[in-house]
Design an enzyme around this catalytic site. Structure first.
Site, short mmCIF file in Angstrom:
data_model
loop_
_atom_site.label_atom_id
_atom_site.label_comp_id
_atom_site.label_asym_id
_atom_site.label_seq_id
_atom_site.Cartn_x
_atom_site.Cartn_y
_atom_site.Cartn_z
N VAL A 1 1.23 -1.12 -5.82
CA VAL A 1 0.73 -0.55 -4.58
C VAL A 1 1.73 -0.84 -3.46
O VAL A 1 2.15 -1.98 -3.27
CB VAL A 1 -0.64 -1.14 -4.19
CG1 VAL A 1 -1.26 -0.33 -3.07
CG2 VAL A 1 -1.59 -1.22 -5.38
N CYS A 2 2.11 0.21 -2.75
CA CYS A 2 2.92 0.07 -1.54
C CYS A 2 2.35 1.03 -0.50
O CYS A 2 1.20 1.46 -0.64
CB CYS A 2 4.39 0.33 -1.83
SG CYS A 2 4.81 2.00 -2.40
N GLY A 3 3.09 1.37 0.50
CA GLY A 3 2.57 2.25 1.53
C GLY A 3 2.20 3.62 1.01
O GLY A 3 1.13 4.15 1.31
N GLY B 1 3.06 4.57 -2.54
CA GLY B 1 3.07 4.58 -4.01
C GLY B 1 4.36 5.14 -4.57
O GLY B 1 4.69 4.90 -5.73
N ALA C 1 -1.28 2.63 -0.22
CA ALA C 1 -2.36 2.11 0.63
C ALA C 1 -2.52 2.92 1.91
O ALA C 1 -3.59 2.90 2.52
CB ALA C 1 -2.09 0.64 0.96
#
Length: 151
Positions: free
Chosen positions: A66-68, A70, A110
């Site tokens: 998960v990052c800002g 994806g 996210a």
């Protein structure tokens, strides 16, 4: 089933929500970080830890990154041999990542997806298994190309 999870500092809250969801489903979780929003570790390094963990397991584990958006996690994860990562912000794409591509890493953004939809997608994704069939030659072609290009 064991799922290795990781996030950057933009996605700690969603990562923790997904970990709780997995544990509720009886899944063993290994958290490769980031542990809090103050952790400056960049997402490629977290993706590296998750993918190396999966590889060490002989691909017995799956991953969730998960990052800002994806996207960065997905791009990074796909640099590792045997890792087939996909961004899965909808149920159909996440499903096809397993059933059509024998994927083993699911990526979320996210800043793109809400926690309830992410949990729904994840709960479905963990129930799926790749079956030999019409997609098998396609997955083999992916593996062949990977072998040619990752020497």
């Amino acid at each position: 089933m064991t799922i290795v999870v990781g996030c950057d500092n933009a996605a700690v809250e969603l990562k923790n929500t997904l970990i709780a969801c997995l544990k509720e489903q009886g899944v063993t979780v290994e958290d490769e970080g980031c542990m809090d929003a103050s952790d400056p570790t960049v997402y490629p390094l977290v993706a590296k830890r998750v993918c190396e963990n999966i590889i060490r397991s002989g691909y017995a584990k799956r991953g969730v990154l998960v990052c800002g958006t994806g996207i960065g996690m997905c791009i990074t994860a796909n640099k590792f041999p045997g890792i087939r990562a996909a961004v899965g912000h909808d149920c159909f794409s996440a499903e096809r990542s397993i059933l059509s591509n024998n994927g083993n890493v699911l990526c979320f953004g996210a800043r793109v997806i809400g926690p309830e939809l992410a949990k729904k997608i994840l709960r479905e994704w963990i129930t799926l298994e790749f079956q030999d069939g019409s997609s098998t030659p396609k997955v083999q072609a992916i593996l062949d190309i990977e072998r040619e290009n990752m020497k």
